[in-house]
Design an enzyme around this catalytic site. Structure first.
Site, short mmCIF file in Angstrom:
data_model
loop_
_atom_site.label_atom_id
_atom_site.label_comp_id
_atom_site.label_asym_id
_atom_site.label_seq_id
_atom_site.Cartn_x
_atom_site.Cartn_y
_atom_site.Cartn_z
N CYS A 2 0.86 -1.29 -0.02
CA CYS A 2 -0.13 -0.02 -0.12
C CYS A 2 0.97 1.30 -0.04
CB CYS A 2 -1.08 -0.05 1.07
SG CYS A 2 -2.09 -1.60 1.19
N ARG A 27 1.55 0.12 -7.13
CA ARG A 27 1.38 -0.74 -5.91
C ARG A 27 0.43 -1.47 -5.64
NH1 ARG A 27 5.86 0.97 -2.07
NH2 ARG A 27 4.96 0.09 -0.37
N TRP A 75 -5.06 -1.58 0.33
CA TRP A 75 -5.47 -2.82 -0.21
C TRP A 75 -6.02 -3.34 1.19
CZ3 TRP A 75 -6.57 -5.02 -4.51
CH2 TRP A 75 -5.65 -4.83 -5.42
N ASN A 101 0.23 0.34 7.00
CA ASN A 101 0.23 -0.69 5.92
C ASN A 101 0.54 -1.86 7.02
OD1 ASN A 101 0.11 0.82 4.00
ND2 ASN A 101 2.04 0.89 3.35
N GLY A 102 -0.31 -3.13 6.69
CA GLY A 102 0.11 -4.34 7.77
C GLY A 102 -0.87 -4.90 8.43
N GLU A 487 15.10 -25.34 -3.74
CA GLU A 487 15.04 -24.00 -3.95
C GLU A 487 16.74 -23.28 -3.70
OE1 GLU A 487 13.90 -20.33 -5.57
OE2 GLU A 487 13.40 -22.41 -6.08
N LYS A 491 18.85 -21.58 -6.54
CA LYS A 491 19.53 -20.39 -6.21
C LYS A 491 21.05 -20.27 -6.24
CE LYS A 491 16.01 -17.71 -6.40
NZ LYS A 491 15.64 -19.07 -7.31
N GLU A 494 22.12 -20.66 -9.88
CA GLU A 494 21.57 -19.48 -10.83
C GLU A 494 22.65 -18.22 -10.38
OE1 GLU A 494 17.02 -19.63 -11.59
OE2 GLU A 494 17.51 -19.12 -9.41
N HIS A 510 20.88 -43.34 -0.46
CA HIS A 510 20.94 -43.94 -1.63
C HIS A 510 21.56 -43.06 -2.71
CE1 HIS A 510 17.57 -46.65 -0.13
NE2 HIS A 510 17.52 -45.56 0.66
N LYS A 609 14.83 -14.24 -17.57
CA LYS A 609 13.72 -14.00 -16.66
C LYS A 609 12.33 -14.83 -17.33
CE LYS A 609 11.93 -12.23 -12.83
NZ LYS A 609 12.58 -12.52 -11.75
#
Length: 614
Positions: A2, A27, A75, A101-102, A487, A491, A494, A510, A609
């Site tokens: 927000c 936003r 929001w 905000n929160g 992940e 990363k 990458e 294994h 991307k």
């Protein structure tokens, strides 16, 4: 994400606030408002649901003027997007005005306590609690800055807050709590500005201070003072940000990768905003036109994606089974269509794609459409091809993700899958009110917990110096931590070009166990969940073979301390949502090792991307 704008100076506040809100429209929001404190002490508040144009029209007709004010685009989280629930919110008398905000996680307890002592509430928002708390502390004899500090120590969650008071007409006070939501203070000529992001400030000044977690700024037109949550003075010297758009967009960060990584508390909050009513337990997925009956008719879920989206949909598979009570499978989109999957009208295919343009994912979606399967896509890009193919879409609302290696869109995708699983579980009668209430309450806590996890960054940076010359890494996890092992390894590959593999820890014996020696760093994802003891056994097996163990575990865990070589702490989180905190050290480790090795962090070699060819 927000938008927040504040101004105190010699110029008319209204146009500055409205222009600032306009610069933050990207936003996203569902309502907007401004509050102006006039020179005679009157406060004028204008709020409208909908787009900013409606607010501008209403503001221009009410004649409000003054040199101090605040503006907000919201929001909805608590309370529908109505004029009444829009920010700013006030206390009983209208003397205290707040934008925020929160999510105030403990607002119901605070509201009951305040109501019992005579406070009357007008809106459905959690934000109004903040104004009443400040009012109470001022009534107890505290000055405005101290009242804000006391309030900040009472509310739980991650927040960015601005407070204005009729009794202190030359001052705005802002605080940032829990690393969710930025607060930037701008130094102008005879004026001070406050904003949630730089674009609102750059037309007026480039001299800024970025508020840290737990700090409070007391802003007047000629000066700004800072204190921490204990009331101790904090000294700041403003920094000058470059005016070119790229440097300005990075803010205080060296790379977009780090900026977007650090934005995850806010991106998670933005994925939730407006979609959950925490009081009624209603979940509203505004772009998913499925009825409860249609959800109830689904008897199987197939999740597809590529790259980082694979890690997210692996976690989503667990959510579908544990929250929706429905069989689920996950697959690489590139393999999905070539194995001729069995699909029908009772199968829900959920595709996950940051860009919505990944060719393999689109091909898998086309396969699903031809088979007559139902489809929902999770995407960060409005109008992308995947959103046109699927029947429904859950936008992650992360804003632009510039760095090639995804961070915030991963976390937001996990949250979107969690919401979808809860929605299906509710529609199928699998989740009771009690179970759903706990699940959504757990989700409300995550922005703060992710913010706490980000505090491990200095420790990770030091660790990266030690391991930047390693040639191989092994990442291990169990349950919902296994996708985080995947992940984390992805990363590292990458960003730093170091070979790394992510494995389920039980599979280590294994094959991968043959690789373990004194030169191999093994990253063990070890939150204290129902598989923790088994994970400890795997760690001991690595240590027995002289492997170097870097464990990611919960703060204060006595069973990990002393059994591993390096320990990175994250806060304790609900088990199903623990990936949102355990992924943070993995992302930071990949980033800092890449920086140590001199890699192009934002644009790694050979990567794009959006992958638009097979």
């Amino acid at each position: 994400m927000c938008g927040i704008v504040g101004y105190v100076g010699d110029e008319a506040a209204g146009p500055i606030l409205l222009d600032g809100l306009r610069s933050l429209e990207y936003r996203g929001y569902d309502s907007a408002g401004v509050a102006i404190l006039s020179d005679n002490g009157d406060i004028s508040i204008t709020k409208r649901a909908g787009k900013l144009d409606a607010l501008v029209q209403a503001f221009s007709s009410n004649g409000a003027s003054g040199h101090v004010g605040m503006g907000h685009t919201r929001w909805a989280t608590h309370g529908a997007p109505t004029d009444l629930n829009a920010h700013p919110q006030t206390d009983c008398k209208g003397d205290i005005v707040v934008i925020h905000n929160g999510i105030v996680e403990n607002y119901l307890d605070l509201k009951r306590d305040l109501s019992a002592s005579g406070h009357e509430f007008r809106s459905e928002t959690d934000t109004e609690v903040i104004a009443h708390l400040v009012e109470r502390h001022i009534g107890d004899g505290h000055a405005l800055p101290e009242a804000v500090r006391l309030m900040a120590n009472e509310i739980r969650g991650a927040h960015a807050i601005v407070v204005m008071s009729r009794q202190q007409a030359d001052t705005l006070i802002t605080t940032r709590i829990g690393n969710a939501g930025g607060v930037v203070v701008g130094y102008g000529e005879g004026a001070t500005f406050i904003a949630s992001d730089l674009p609102a400030l750059l037309p007026h000044t480039r001299r800024v201070v970025f508020l840290a977690d737990g700090e409070i700024a007391v802003a007047r037109k000629e000066s700004v003072s800072y204190i921490d949550q204990q009331g101790k003075s904090v000294e700041y010297e403003p920094t000058t940000v470059p005016y070119d758009p790229v440097s300005a967009a990075k803010g205080p960060y060296k790379h977009f990768e780090l900026k977007e990584l650090m934005e995850q508390p806010e991106s998670v909050l933005d994925t939730v905003r407006g979609r959950v009513n925490f009081e009624t337990l209603e979940i509203s997925l505004e772009d998913v036109p499925f009825s409860d009956a249609e959800f109830a008719a689904i008897d199987r879920v197939a999740l597809v994606g590529m790259g980082t989206s694979v890690s997210a949909q692996m976690i989503g598979c667990t959510y579908m089974e544990q929250l929706a009570g429905i069989p689920a499978q996950h697959d690489y989109a590139s393999e999905f269509r070539y194995r001729r999957p069995v699909l029908d009208g009772n199968t829900l295919v959920v595709s996950v794609s940051q860009s919505g343009e990944t060719v393999d994912t689109l091909a898998a979606m086309e396969e699903a459409r031809e088979a007559g399967a139902r489809q929902i896509t999770i995407c960060n890009t409005i109008g992308a091809q995947s959103t046109r193919v699927a029947e429904g879409v859950i936008y992650t609302r992360c804003g632009p993700e510039i760095a090639v290696a995804s961070t915030k869109t991963f976390s937001a995708s996990v949250v979107a899958l969690y919401l979808l699983a809860c929605k299906i579980g509710r529609a199928r009668g699998y989740l009771s009110d009690e179970h759903l209430g706990r699940a959504l309450g757990d989700l409300a806590r995550m922005p703060q917990l992710i913010g706490e996890a980000l505090k491990c960054a200095p420790a990770v940076s030091r660790l990266a110096v030690q391991f930047s010359h390693s040639r191989n890494f092994l990442y291990l996890g169990r349950g919902v931590s296994y996708p985080i092992a995947m992940e984390g390894a992805l990363k590292l590959k990458e960003l730093s070009y170091i070979h790394a593999e992510g494995y389920p820890a039980g599979e280590m014996k294994h094959g991968p166990i043959a690789l373990i020696d004194y030169e191999l760093p093994v990253v063990a994802i070890a939150p204290r969940d129902h598989l923790f003891e088994k994970m400890l056994s795997n760690i001991e097996q690595v240590k027995t073979r002289q492997g170097i163990v870097v464990a990611i575990g919960e703060q204060g865990d006595p069973d990990l301390d002393g059994k591993v070589d390096k320990l990175l702490y994250v806060p304790r989180a609900p088990e199903l949502l623990s990936p949102l905190v355990t992924v943070i050290p993995c992302q930071l480790l990949a980033y800092h090792i890449a920086v140590q090795r001199g890699c192009d962090v934002d644009q790694p070699r050979n990567l794009a991307k959006t992958v638009t060819v097979e």
